[in-house]
Design an enzyme around this catalytic site. Structure first.
Site, PDB file in Angstrom:
ATOM      1  N   ASN A 194       0.851  -1.190   0.000  1.00 51.11           N
ATOM      2  CA  ASN A 194       0.000   0.000   0.000  1.00 51.11           C
ATOM      3  C   ASN A 194       0.891   1.246   0.000  1.00 51.11           C
ATOM      4  OD1 ASN A 194      -1.411   2.276   1.109  1.00 51.11           O
ATOM      5  ND2 ASN A 194      -3.045   0.911   1.749  1.00 51.11           N
ATOM      6  N   ARG A 222      -9.660   7.980  -1.086  1.00 49.54           N
ATOM      7  CA  ARG A 222     -10.629   8.398  -0.067  1.00 49.54           C
ATOM      8  C   ARG A 222     -11.554   9.463  -0.632  1.00 49.54           C
ATOM      9  NH1 ARG A 222      -9.055   6.813   5.346  1.00 49.54           N
ATOM     10  NH2 ARG A 222     -10.808   8.101   5.936  1.00 49.54           N
ATOM     11  N   THR A 268     -17.663  -2.505  15.970  1.00 51.45           N
ATOM     12  CA  THR A 268     -16.997  -2.006  17.178  1.00 51.45           C
ATOM     13  C   THR A 268     -15.484  -1.881  16.994  1.00 51.45           C
ATOM     14  OG1 THR A 268     -17.173  -4.271  17.909  1.00 51.45           O
ATOM     15  CG2 THR A 268     -18.649  -2.677  18.954  1.00 51.45           C
TER      16      THR A 268
END
Ligand code: PXP
Length: 239
Positions: free
Chosen positions: A7, A45, A101
């Site tokens: 990445n 993004r 969570t």
């Protein structure tokens, strides 16, 4: 041996700090490939905080291995993916309400919205992976929405200390087994570094690791090719 997807987002993070043109993540991707990376991952993004549209287009044309585009499951991003046609898309959460969570995508909750997007991507010949916590219900939901792969979120394992780390590793191991039984390919990533990757790489059944921050951090001191080779050596040594 598991594949290594590198990445290169954080090369773009450094570039964006000055808003100029260097360092170029496209060059980083080429060097990672020269060092033996099996694929390149980038996260476009919604707020374009690091990777830009220009990077995606250029990498699509220059990458020789496989391009994995990480993105939110939005109409805009699905449209971009259908134009770019990366080898794979990994759907990740970008907003708090999309999170479980621990931080993976909440596939159980969003399965109705995800299923048609996954179908559109798959019809275009793009493999679809869903980034989820090592949680049985989430993994079952990934199979229901017909994902090709899951990417197991390794963040909790990477942050845990002592006995807690062994517990988190067991959760990953169980997730790999369940994913395999459900016919899903299994990838893993987030927070992995040169110290903690070996234990996960020893687990059987993980197709690919997606690793970014630790490789780019090491590359600052030793160069991109050496940083990628060091990680490949650990993955090879683990099997
Ligand atoms: N996999 C996914 C789905 C991610 O979102 C990230 C972070 O961008 C990574 C892997 C790589 O994480 P890291 O940069 O901590 O290696």
């Amino acid at each position: 041996m598991s594949r290594l997807g590198v990445n290169v987002d954080h090369v773009a993070t450094i570039r964006q700090a000055r808003g100029g043109s260097e360092p170029d993540p496209v060059t980083a991707a080429a060097l990672a490939e020269l060092a033996g990376a099996d694929g390149i991952t980038i996260h476009l993004r919604e707020d374009r905080r690091h990777i830009q549209d220009r990077d995606v287009m250029l990498m699509r044309r220059t990458i020789q291995t496989r391009l994995n585009l990480e993105m939110a499951a939005t109409e805009e991003m699905v449209g971009i993916a259908l134009k770019v046609v990366p080898e794979s898309v990994t759907l990740v959460p970008e907003k708090r309400q999309e999170l479980t969570t621990e931080g993976g995508l909440d596939v159980v909750r969003h399965q109705q919205a995800l299923a048609p997007q996954i179908e559109l991507l798959r019809q275009a010949g793009i493999m679809v992976s869903l980034f989820v916590d090592p949680d049985v219900e989430q993994i079952k939901a990934c199979a229901r929405v017909k994902a090709d792969y899951i990417e197991i979120h390794t963040g909790a394992y990477c942050e845990a200390k002592g006995a807690r780390q062994a517990e988190e590793l067991t959760k990953i191991e169980q997730a790999v087994t369940i994913g395999g039984k459900l016919g899903l390919g299994v990838n893993a990533g987030h927070g992995l570094n040169y110290q903690n990757v070996t234990a996960v790489a020893r687990l059987k059944g993980i197709d690919e690791f997606n690793i970014g921050h630790s490789i780019i951090s090491r590359a600052v001191f030793v160069g991109m090719e050496r940083a990628v080779r060091d990680m490949l050596e650990l993955l090879r040594g683990a099997c």
